[in-house]
Design an enzyme around this catalytic site. Structure first.
Site, PDB file in Angstrom:
ATOM      1  N   ASP A 137      -3.709  -0.577   4.222  1.00 22.39           N
ATOM      2  CA  ASP A 137      -5.268  -0.705   4.591  1.00 22.39           C
ATOM      3  C   ASP A 137      -5.217  -1.469   6.125  1.00 22.39           C
ATOM      4  O   ASP A 137      -4.230  -2.297   6.299  1.00 22.39           O
ATOM      5  CB  ASP A 137      -5.706  -1.624   3.576  1.00 22.39           C
ATOM      6  CG  ASP A 137      -6.194  -0.641   2.585  1.00 22.39           C
ATOM      7  OD1 ASP A 137      -6.632   0.304   2.704  1.00 22.39           O
ATOM      8  OD2 ASP A 137      -6.478  -1.485   1.367  1.00 22.39           O
ATOM      9  N   ARG A 187      -5.433   7.780   7.121  1.00 22.39           N
ATOM     10  CA  ARG A 187      -7.082   7.722   6.695  1.00 22.39           C
ATOM     11  C   ARG A 187      -7.886   7.220   7.927  1.00 22.39           C
ATOM     12  O   ARG A 187      -7.663   6.309   8.519  1.00 22.39           O
ATOM     13  CB  ARG A 187      -6.815   6.522   5.513  1.00 22.39           C
ATOM     14  CG  ARG A 187      -8.284   6.576   4.972  1.00 22.39           C
ATOM     15  CD  ARG A 187      -8.467   5.303   4.356  1.00 22.39           C
ATOM     16  NE  ARG A 187      -7.595   5.308   3.092  1.00 22.39           N
ATOM     17  CZ  ARG A 187      -7.206   4.266   2.349  1.00 22.39           C
ATOM     18  NH1 ARG A 187      -7.404   3.063   2.932  1.00 22.39           N
ATOM     19  NH2 ARG A 187      -6.253   4.365   1.398  1.00 22.39           N
TER      20      ARG A 187
END
Length: 311
Positions: A137, A187
C-alpha cells in the site's frame, strides 16, 4: 460536502476523537459497512463470501504509523496467520494481501527502512508459500520514495509484489512510466491523504485528469494494471481505454473497497472482468474509517447517528 473533506482528514489524526470513536463496537453502523470485523476469522469469512460471488479480494490488516517494534512484529505475525488460514480454506486463488510499510516498521527510529524491508520479506515469503501475492500500500507523500525503494528490493526475490500509485501526486505519471513494465502489478488510485499543493493536485477535476493520464500509461504498457476506482465515469473510461490498447479481460483488473458499490462489483464480475475487493479488518479501523468518510462525506450523518445511538 466537499468542504468537509479536509476537516475529516484532519480528524483522522486526532487522538482525542479516536479515543471517543473507538469505544464503538466494531459491529456498529458505518464501521460495519466498511470493515467486516476485527479478527482474522471474520476476514476469512468475508473473503469466502466474496469468492462465492466470483470476486477477488485483497486483505489489509489495519494499522499504520507504528513506532513500536513489538507492534510491527505483531502485524507481521497477523499477516502470516491470515495467509495460513486463507490457504487452509483454499482461498488463496482468490485472495492476496495488502501491506502498509509504516505498520511493519518503516517509521521506527533506528533502521526503520531496513526493518520494514525485512518484515515485508517475511510476509512475501509467507504469501508465496501460500500460493498468493502481496501488494505494498502507498501512504502519504513522505513515504513514497522509501516505499518504492523497498518495492525494488522486494522484487529482486518476489517480482510478483504489487505497487500502489496515487494519481493526486504530481510525480505519479512519471512513476507509472517507470513501473509499466512486464510482470509489474500496479494499483492506481486517486489518493485518500491530505497532501500539500506543492506535491499534489487539489482540484477534483485535476485529479481526475491525472488519473486518466496515468491509466493511459499503465494500459499502454506491459504490466498488469489494477484500476482502483468507484467513480462510474472512470470505470467507463478505463473500459474504453483497455479496448483501445488491446487489453483482454484478465490482463488488468478493477478494484473497489469493501462495502462501496457492491452491486457494481458483482456486475463487473458477471460481465467477465476481474474485480477485486479491498477488505480491511482489525481493531485499528479509525484512521481508515475517517478517510472513507472524507471520500464520501454524505456518510457523516449516518456515522453521527450511530455515535448518538450508543448512549
Amino acid at each position: 460536502m466537499s468542504l468537509l473533506r479536509q476537516p475529516l482528514l484532519l480528524l483522522a489524526r486526532s487522538a482525542a476523537v479516536k479515543k471517543m470513536v473507538s469505544t464503538m463496537p466494531v459491529s456498529a453502523g458505518i464501521v460495519r459497512s466498511y470493515v467486516p470485523g476485527e479478527t482474522t476469522e471474520s476476514a476469512v469469512e468475508a473473503t469466502a463470501g466474496l469468492a462465492d460471488d466470483r470476486l477477488l479480494v485483497t486483505l489489509d490488516y489495519l494499522g499504520e504509523d507504528t513506532l513500536d517494534a513489538d507492534q510491527a512484529d505483531a502485524t507481521v505475525a497477523a499477516y502470516v496467520d491470515l495467509l495460513h488460514q486463507l490457504s487452509a480454506r483454499g482461498l488463496t486463488r482468490s485472495a492476496e494481501v495488502s501491506v502498509k510499510l509504516s505498520a511493519v516498521g518503516q517509521f521506527l527510529p533506528d533502521n526503520g527502512h531496513k526493518i520494514a524491508l525485512e518484515n515485508a520479506r517475511t510476509i512475501c515469503r509467507a504469501a508465496r508459500n501460500a500460493g498468493t501475492t502481496v501488494t505494498l500500500d502507498m501512504e502519504d507523500h513522505t513515504t513514497t520514495d522509501s516505499t518504492l525503494s523497498i518495492l525494488r528490493e522486494l522484487r529482486k526475490d518476489f517480482p510478483e509484489t504489487g505497487a500502489v500509485l496515487q494519481a493526486m501526486l504530481h510525480r505519479t505519471e512519471a512513476d507509472c512510466r517507470s513501473l509499466a513494465h512486464e510482470g509489474s502489478r500496479v494499483r492506481l488510485c486517486k489518493g485518500a491523504y491530505l497532501e500539500p499543493e506543492d506535491v499534489a493536485f487539489q482540484d477534483r477535476l485535476e485529479i481526475d485528469r491525472s488519473y486518466v493520464r496515468c491509466l493511459k500509461v499503465l494500459l499502454a504498457g506491459d504490466g498488469y494494471p489494477m484500476i482502483a476506482t468507484h467513480d462510474p465515469r472512470m470505470v467507463e473510461i478505463a473500459t474504453s481505454l483497455a479496448s483501445r490498447y488491446g487489453r483482454v479481460p484478465g490482463s488488468y483488473e478493477f478494484q473497489m473497497l469493501y462495502g462501496i458499490r457492491p452491486e457494481e462489483q458483482r456486475r463487473l464480475a458477471e460481465r467477465g472482468e476481474r474485480m477485486r475487493v479491498y477488505v480491511p479488518y482489525g481493531t485499528e479501523w479509525y484512521g481508515y474509517l475517517m478517510r472513507r468518510l472524507a471520500e464520501r462525506p454524505q456518510n457523516l450523518s449516518f456515522f453521527v447517528r450511530s455515535l448518538i445511538s450508543k448512549k
